[in-house]
Design a protein around this motif. Sequence first.
Motif, PDB file in Angstrom:
ATOM      1  N   THR A  92      56.949  -8.477  51.547  1.00 58.65           N
ATOM      2  CA  THR A  92      56.758  -7.039  51.391  1.00 58.65           C
ATOM      3  C   THR A  92      55.966  -6.518  52.593  1.00 58.65           C
ATOM      4  OG1 THR A  92      54.758  -7.507  50.115  1.00 58.65           O
ATOM      5  CG2 THR A  92      56.787  -7.152  48.873  1.00 58.65           C
ATOM      6  N   PRO A  93      55.852  -5.192  52.763  1.00 58.30           N
ATOM      7  CA  PRO A  93      55.045  -4.658  53.864  1.00 58.30           C
ATOM      8  C   PRO A  93      53.605  -5.167  53.839  1.00 58.30           C
ATOM      9  CG  PRO A  93      56.445  -2.935  52.988  1.00 58.30           C
ATOM     10  CD  PRO A  93      56.608  -4.127  52.079  1.00 58.30           C
ATOM     11  N   ASN A  94      52.995  -5.195  55.013  1.00 57.00           N
ATOM     12  CA  ASN A  94      51.691  -5.831  55.206  1.00 57.00           C
ATOM     13  C   ASN A  94      50.616  -5.374  54.241  1.00 57.00           C
ATOM     14  OD1 ASN A  94      53.037  -6.899  57.372  1.00 57.00           O
ATOM     15  ND2 ASN A  94      51.760  -5.965  58.951  1.00 57.00           N
ATOM     16  N   GLY A  95      50.600  -4.075  53.942  1.00 57.43           N
ATOM     17  CA  GLY A  95      49.524  -3.528  53.138  1.00 57.43           C
ATOM     18  C   GLY A  95      49.491  -4.010  51.707  1.00 57.43           C
ATOM     19  N   THR A  96      50.542  -4.713  51.273  1.00 61.43           N
ATOM     20  CA  THR A  96      50.607  -5.200  49.894  1.00 61.43           C
ATOM     21  C   THR A  96      50.259  -6.683  49.765  1.00 61.43           C
ATOM     22  OG1 THR A  96      52.950  -5.779  50.076  1.00 61.43           O
ATOM     23  CG2 THR A  96      52.432  -3.521  49.404  1.00 61.43           C
ATOM     24  N   HIS A  97      50.153  -7.394  50.857  1.00 65.04           N
ATOM     25  CA  HIS A  97      50.022  -8.852  50.795  1.00 65.04           C
ATOM     26  C   HIS A  97      48.771  -9.293  50.037  1.00 65.04           C
ATOM     27  CE1 HIS A  97      52.652  -9.371  54.669  1.00 65.04           C
ATOM     28  NE2 HIS A  97      53.298  -8.795  53.663  1.00 65.04           N
ATOM     29  N   LEU A 117      48.021 -12.224  56.278  1.00 66.58           N
ATOM     30  CA  LEU A 117      47.607 -12.518  54.907  1.00 66.58           C
ATOM     31  C   LEU A 117      47.004 -11.282  54.258  1.00 66.58           C
ATOM     32  CD1 LEU A 117      47.095 -14.717  52.734  1.00 66.58           C
ATOM     33  CD2 LEU A 117      44.923 -15.193  53.892  1.00 66.58           C
ATOM     34  N   CYS A 118      46.256 -10.498  55.048  1.00 63.62           N
ATOM     35  CA  CYS A 118      45.603  -9.274  54.578  1.00 63.62           C
ATOM     36  C   CYS A 118      45.117  -8.539  55.813  1.00 63.62           C
ATOM     37  CB  CYS A 118      44.465  -9.603  53.613  1.00 63.62           C
ATOM     38  SG  CYS A 118      43.293 -10.814  54.254  1.00 63.62           S
ATOM     39  N   PHE A 119      44.254  -7.552  55.638  1.00 65.44           N
ATOM     40  CA  PHE A 119      43.827  -6.720  56.755  1.00 65.44           C
ATOM     41  C   PHE A 119      42.447  -7.077  57.306  1.00 65.44           C
ATOM     42  CE2 PHE A 119      46.625  -2.825  55.544  1.00 65.44           C
ATOM     43  CZ  PHE A 119      47.722  -3.478  56.072  1.00 65.44           C
ATOM     44  N   GLY A 360      48.743 -23.102  56.558  1.00 69.68           N
ATOM     45  CA  GLY A 360      48.183 -22.806  55.260  1.00 69.68           C
ATOM     46  C   GLY A 360      47.227 -21.641  55.279  1.00 69.68           C
ATOM     47  N   ILE A 361      46.412 -21.556  54.239  1.00 69.95           N
ATOM     48  CA  ILE A 361      45.500 -20.431  54.078  1.00 69.95           C
ATOM     49  C   ILE A 361      44.556 -20.305  55.271  1.00 69.95           C
ATOM     50  CG2 ILE A 361      43.849 -21.809  52.734  1.00 69.95           C
ATOM     51  CD1 ILE A 361      44.651 -18.093  52.108  1.00 69.95           C
ATOM     52  N   GLU A 362      44.163 -21.454  55.850  1.00 73.24           N
ATOM     53  CA  GLU A 362      43.258 -21.407  57.011  1.00 73.24           C
ATOM     54  C   GLU A 362      43.928 -20.698  58.186  1.00 73.24           C
ATOM     55  OE1 GLU A 362      42.357 -24.855  54.379  1.00 73.24           O
ATOM     56  OE2 GLU A 362      44.159 -24.192  55.465  1.00 73.24           O
ATOM     57  N   ALA A 363      45.236 -20.939  58.360  1.00 77.57           N
ATOM     58  CA  ALA A 363      45.965 -20.267  59.436  1.00 77.57           C
ATOM     59  C   ALA A 363      46.022 -18.769  59.190  1.00 77.57           C
ATOM     60  CB  ALA A 363      47.373 -20.841  59.549  1.00 77.57           C
ATOM     61  N   GLY A 364      46.210 -18.380  57.928  1.00 78.16           N
ATOM     62  CA  GLY A 364      46.219 -16.962  57.603  1.00 78.16           C
ATOM     63  C   GLY A 364      44.880 -16.304  57.868  1.00 78.16           C
ATOM     64  N   VAL A 365      43.806 -17.000  57.495  1.00 77.21           N
ATOM     65  CA  VAL A 365      42.461 -16.479  57.734  1.00 77.21           C
ATOM     66  C   VAL A 365      42.209 -16.328  59.220  1.00 77.21           C
ATOM     67  CG1 VAL A 365      39.996 -16.994  57.522  1.00 77.21           C
ATOM     68  CG2 VAL A 365      41.524 -17.405  55.581  1.00 77.21           C
ATOM     69  N   GLU A 366      42.590 -17.335  60.005  1.00 79.66           N
ATOM     70  CA  GLU A 366      42.336 -17.293  61.444  1.00 79.66           C
ATOM     71  C   GLU A 366      43.133 -16.190  62.131  1.00 79.66           C
ATOM     72  OE1 GLU A 366      40.319 -18.231  64.843  1.00 79.66           O
ATOM     73  OE2 GLU A 366      39.946 -18.866  62.773  1.00 79.66           O
ATOM     74  N   VAL A 368      43.999 -13.277  60.811  1.00 81.94           N
ATOM     75  CA  VAL A 368      43.306 -12.024  60.510  1.00 81.94           C
ATOM     76  C   VAL A 368      42.030 -11.915  61.338  1.00 81.94           C
ATOM     77  CG1 VAL A 368      42.104 -10.729  58.700  1.00 81.94           C
ATOM     78  CG2 VAL A 368      44.272 -11.896  58.187  1.00 81.94           C
ATOM     79  N   ARG A 369      41.323 -13.021  61.460  1.00 82.14           N
ATOM     80  CA  ARG A 369      40.077 -13.035  62.225  1.00 82.14           C
ATOM     81  C   ARG A 369      40.333 -12.690  63.686  1.00 82.14           C
ATOM     82  NH1 ARG A 369      36.772 -18.624  63.492  1.00 82.14           N
ATOM     83  NH2 ARG A 369      34.868 -17.723  64.368  1.00 82.14           N
ATOM     84  N   TRP A 370      41.391 -13.267  64.275  1.00 81.51           N
ATOM     85  CA  TRP A 370      41.711 -13.027  65.687  1.00 81.51           C
ATOM     86  C   TRP A 370      42.049 -11.561  65.912  1.00 81.51           C
ATOM     87  CZ3 TRP A 370      46.374 -11.882  68.390  1.00 81.51           C
ATOM     88  CH2 TRP A 370      46.301 -12.045  69.777  1.00 81.51           C
ATOM     89  N   VAL A 371      42.894 -10.993  65.062  1.00 81.48           N
ATOM     90  CA  VAL A 371      43.274  -9.588  65.206  1.00 81.48           C
ATOM     91  C   VAL A 371      42.049  -8.702  65.086  1.00 81.48           C
ATOM     92  CG1 VAL A 371      44.549  -7.691  64.151  1.00 81.48           C
ATOM     93  CG2 VAL A 371      45.652  -9.914  64.446  1.00 81.48           C
TER      94      VAL A 371
END
Length: 388
Positions: A92-97, A117-119, A360-366, A368-371
């Motif tokens: 789905t679009p990013n804002g819903t993840h 993963l999120c904003f 995994g979840i760590e990649a998603g967190v990283e 978001v952190r980089w952006v």
Amino acid sequence: MINGEKKVDRPIRWAMVGGGRGSQIGYIHRSAALRDHHFQLVAGAFDINPERGKDFGMNLHVTPERCYLDFQQMFEEEAKREDGIEAVSIATPNGTHYEICKAALNADLHVVSEKPLCFTFEEAKELENLAKKKNRVVGITYGYSGHQMIEQARQMIANGELGDIRIINMQFAHGFHSDPVEMNNPSTKWRVDPKFAGPSYVLGDLGTHPLFLSEIMIPELKINKLLCTRQSFVKSRAPLEDNAYTIMEYDNGAVGTVWSSCVNAGSMHGQKIRVIGSKASVEWWDEQPNQLRLEIQGKPVQILERGMGYLYPEALQDDRIGAGHPEGLFEAWSNLYSRFAVAMEAADQGKELNDMWYPGIEAGVEGVRWVENCVRSADKGAVWVDYQ
């Protein structure tokens, strides 16, 4: 993997949120998940239009009663069934993840999520903690990392064939949005709207892909600080960027760059990563994904080919057809979904995974952190910031 034999005891009962009729990414998810019989699509909330979603789901052989109005209804009703879903993919679009992922984890489901993963980093850490508390797998679809030659580069770097790593040059710079195509393309329109896309466009949508490739190839490298400058060449996209340059300094003294762009006119895809060491360099280009370019100082250039016996065993384990036959994006995604399935089954059985990576979840967190750090640097006037 050429024979496609099972890696899990039985297919995981699986659903989708989004990815309905006309969704390119939804088709890729289904093709990848179903290819090796590791997942079975049994339910879905495929569309914001319930009737359209139901019709679409039935055309995927999902029974009408398991084509739901929305994800909340699906999670609630499936939890009542003995044969209820065990995993869900979010397309789905990013804002819903964030909302959907959190609800899925609270429903004790494994998750495969589109990135980001999120904003915010705060939200990402919340989801990471929840996933660990629930012992659930969250896979992030950095699909290009499923190409076998990425694993070959990883093994070469780990074994010291490149020497000390000095420079990592990365880019994902295509030209398909050089004009304001979003005026007539709904699937692009939401990507340039901060309400749906979040704090960035090409940094999050494109730049995080080669960044994750670097994290897989050189997992020990950590960013100390970065500088980012971003532009909106199509002015209506402001404040979101359609072009950005990021410079990074790593903890071992190495440096890296990421060029993220959708206005590289004439470029088809333009995703490349080049890792430069003290002895040699490797370069991978996603438009020629079955080859890895190896350049050893003082020797002729070598082109390493997918599927050949001279590659490391780790790079051969995901082969789906013999050398010489080109594999592509669908195979790469299938490799990741195969890994997701193995990780999910291991979590359910309380087993430890040995030496198997997946985004995994760590990649998603990283990601978001980089952006978040890139946006912070750019918004301060393209200044160096400590990586937080």
